[in-house]
Design a protein around this motif. Sequence first.
Motif, PDB file in Angstrom:
ATOM      1  N   GLU A 169      63.401 -45.230 -89.669  1.00 32.60           N
ATOM      2  CA  GLU A 169      63.326 -45.325 -88.210  1.00 32.60           C
ATOM      3  C   GLU A 169      62.097 -44.584 -87.690  1.00 32.60           C
ATOM      4  N   ALA A 170      61.867 -43.364 -88.169  1.00 32.94           N
ATOM      5  CA  ALA A 170      60.716 -42.571 -87.728  1.00 32.94           C
ATOM      6  C   ALA A 170      59.402 -43.288 -88.041  1.00 32.94           C
ATOM      7  N   ARG A 171      59.300 -43.842 -89.244  1.00 38.96           N
ATOM      8  CA  ARG A 171      58.072 -44.539 -89.639  1.00 38.96           C
ATOM      9  C   ARG A 171      57.817 -45.760 -88.764  1.00 38.96           C
ATOM     10  N   ASN A 185      67.415 -32.294 -87.080  1.00 35.08           N
ATOM     11  CA  ASN A 185      66.452 -31.720 -86.144  1.00 35.08           C
ATOM     12  C   ASN A 185      65.258 -32.655 -86.077  1.00 35.08           C
ATOM     13  N   ILE A 186      64.606 -32.659 -84.905  1.00 29.59           N
ATOM     14  CA  ILE A 186      63.453 -33.552 -84.749  1.00 29.59           C
ATOM     15  C   ILE A 186      62.392 -32.900 -83.878  1.00 29.59           C
ATOM     16  N   VAL A 187      61.147 -33.140 -84.256  1.00 27.13           N
ATOM     17  CA  VAL A 187      59.994 -32.825 -83.418  1.00 27.13           C
ATOM     18  C   VAL A 187      59.190 -34.115 -83.321  1.00 27.13           C
ATOM     19  N   ILE A 188      58.914 -34.531 -82.105  1.00 28.28           N
ATOM     20  CA  ILE A 188      58.096 -35.722 -81.886  1.00 28.28           C
ATOM     21  C   ILE A 188      56.805 -35.260 -81.217  1.00 28.28           C
ATOM     22  N   TRP A 189      55.713 -35.389 -81.941  1.00 26.07           N
ATOM     23  CA  TRP A 189      54.408 -35.074 -81.384  1.00 26.07           C
ATOM     24  C   TRP A 189      53.834 -36.343 -80.781  1.00 26.07           C
ATOM     25  N   GLU A 190      53.320 -36.243 -79.562  1.00 25.04           N
ATOM     26  CA  GLU A 190      52.681 -37.375 -78.889  1.00 25.04           C
ATOM     27  C   GLU A 190      51.266 -36.970 -78.496  1.00 25.04           C
ATOM     28  N   ARG A 227      45.374 -39.799 -74.428  1.00 25.07           N
ATOM     29  CA  ARG A 227      44.335 -39.436 -73.466  1.00 25.07           C
ATOM     30  C   ARG A 227      43.959 -37.960 -73.512  1.00 25.07           C
ATOM     31  N   GLY A 228      43.742 -37.446 -74.720  1.00 31.81           N
ATOM     32  CA  GLY A 228      43.275 -36.085 -74.880  1.00 31.81           C
ATOM     33  C   GLY A 228      44.329 -35.001 -74.708  1.00 31.81           C
ATOM     34  N   ARG A 229      45.576 -35.399 -74.595  1.00 34.03           N
ATOM     35  CA  ARG A 229      46.649 -34.425 -74.379  1.00 34.03           C
ATOM     36  C   ARG A 229      47.724 -34.576 -75.450  1.00 34.03           C
ATOM     37  N   THR A 230      48.210 -33.447 -75.945  1.00 29.86           N
ATOM     38  CA  THR A 230      49.271 -33.445 -76.943  1.00 29.86           C
ATOM     39  C   THR A 230      50.531 -32.869 -76.338  1.00 29.86           C
ATOM     40  N   ASN A 231      51.643 -33.558 -76.531  1.00 31.53           N
ATOM     41  CA  ASN A 231      52.956 -33.112 -76.068  1.00 31.53           C
ATOM     42  C   ASN A 231      53.893 -33.019 -77.263  1.00 31.53           C
ATOM     43  N   ALA A 232      54.847 -32.107 -77.176  1.00 33.41           N
ATOM     44  CA  ALA A 232      55.863 -31.983 -78.219  1.00 33.41           C
ATOM     45  C   ALA A 232      57.239 -32.141 -77.590  1.00 33.41           C
ATOM     46  N   PHE A 233      58.052 -32.977 -78.192  1.00 29.60           N
ATOM     47  CA  PHE A 233      59.445 -33.170 -77.788  1.00 29.60           C
ATOM     48  C   PHE A 233      60.286 -32.633 -78.944  1.00 29.60           C
ATOM     49  N   ILE A 234      61.017 -31.553 -78.690  1.00 34.14           N
ATOM     50  CA  ILE A 234      61.689 -30.814 -79.755  1.00 34.14           C
ATOM     51  C   ILE A 234      63.179 -30.760 -79.475  1.00 34.14           C
ATOM     52  N   GLY A 235      63.970 -30.975 -80.504  1.00 35.15           N
ATOM     53  CA  GLY A 235      65.410 -30.882 -80.338  1.00 35.15           C
ATOM     54  C   GLY A 235      66.134 -31.324 -81.593  1.00 35.15           C
ATOM     55  N   TRP A 236      67.309 -31.858 -81.369  1.00 28.89           N
ATOM     56  CA  TRP A 236      68.081 -32.400 -82.485  1.00 28.89           C
ATOM     57  C   TRP A 236      68.619 -33.751 -82.057  1.00 28.89           C
ATOM     58  N   GLN A 237      68.925 -34.556 -83.046  1.00 32.79           N
ATOM     59  CA  GLN A 237      69.413 -35.901 -82.748  1.00 32.79           C
ATOM     60  C   GLN A 237      70.681 -36.176 -83.533  1.00 32.79           C
ATOM     61  N   GLN A 238      71.465 -37.051 -82.957  1.00 31.96           N
ATOM     62  CA  GLN A 238      72.702 -37.476 -83.604  1.00 31.96           C
ATOM     63  C   GLN A 238      72.704 -38.992 -83.673  1.00 31.96           C
ATOM     64  N   HIS A 239      72.935 -39.499 -84.857  1.00 30.82           N
ATOM     65  CA  HIS A 239      73.053 -40.936 -85.074  1.00 30.82           C
ATOM     66  C   HIS A 239      74.482 -41.235 -85.521  1.00 30.82           C
ATOM     67  N   LYS A 240      74.964 -42.384 -85.153  1.00 35.33           N
ATOM     68  CA  LYS A 240      76.161 -42.930 -85.771  1.00 35.33           C
ATOM     69  C   LYS A 240      75.710 -44.223 -86.429  1.00 35.33           C
ATOM     70  N   ALA A 241      75.917 -44.294 -87.738  1.00 37.32           N
ATOM     71  CA  ALA A 241      75.474 -45.468 -88.500  1.00 37.32           C
ATOM     72  C   ALA A 241      76.690 -46.217 -89.023  1.00 37.32           C
ATOM     73  N   CYS A 275      53.981 -38.728 -84.019  1.00 37.01           N
ATOM     74  CA  CYS A 275      54.302 -38.275 -85.372  1.00 37.01           C
ATOM     75  C   CYS A 275      55.639 -37.546 -85.297  1.00 37.01           C
ATOM     76  N   ARG A 276      56.645 -38.091 -85.970  1.00 35.25           N
ATOM     77  CA  ARG A 276      57.975 -37.497 -85.973  1.00 35.25           C
ATOM     78  C   ARG A 276      58.194 -36.689 -87.238  1.00 35.25           C
ATOM     79  N   ILE A 277      58.792 -35.521 -87.058  1.00 42.66           N
ATOM     80  CA  ILE A 277      59.169 -34.674 -88.185  1.00 42.66           C
ATOM     81  C   ILE A 277      60.677 -34.485 -88.106  1.00 42.66           C
ATOM     82  N   ILE A 278      61.356 -34.862 -89.174  1.00 43.80           N
ATOM     83  CA  ILE A 278      62.819 -34.792 -89.220  1.00 43.80           C
ATOM     84  C   ILE A 278      63.214 -33.787 -90.298  1.00 43.80           C
TER      85      ILE A 278
END
Length: 149
Positions: free
Chosen positions: A7-9, A97-102, A105-119, A76-79
């Motif tokens: 999914e991350a890829r 746990n997840i970190v999503i780097w975005e 336009r010259g700006r980097t943001n990080a979205f950090i937290g944890w995720q829950q999936h039901k498969a 770039c997602r790190i799981i």
Amino acid sequence: ESLLYLEARLLDSRRYREWLDLLADDCLYWVPSNPEGGDPRTEHSINLDDRRRLIDRVTLIETGSLYAQIPPSQTCRIISNIEVWPEKNGELLIRSNIVIWEYRRGRTNAFIGWQQHKAMQHDGVRRIKHKVIYLINSEAPQGNITFIL
């Protein structure tokens, strides 16, 4: 683990149609604005989508006319810390746990937290029935998130 890495890829390479194929027909995708979560029917959300709405979002991104994605975000997602619990109905509950780097336009943001999936298993293929991303700073202004977290 392999489902989360795939999914991350797919999301990082913006292969959204292939990502949609990982989702169950009745999937729920939720990013609550409350870091503890709760009930998506009664609380504000950063994102709350079913499969139909996700298809709409992907279609809009693919048009190339979504101004907030010109140029498109590079992500770039790190799981890590993946834990899996089997449920009685054959589904799997997965926490990571997840970190999503975005970068855009010259700006980097990080979205950090944890995720829950039901498969769940469907026709011999594992599908995502629900996905919830709990951002540790979800109560802070998030800006214009127009890519799929």
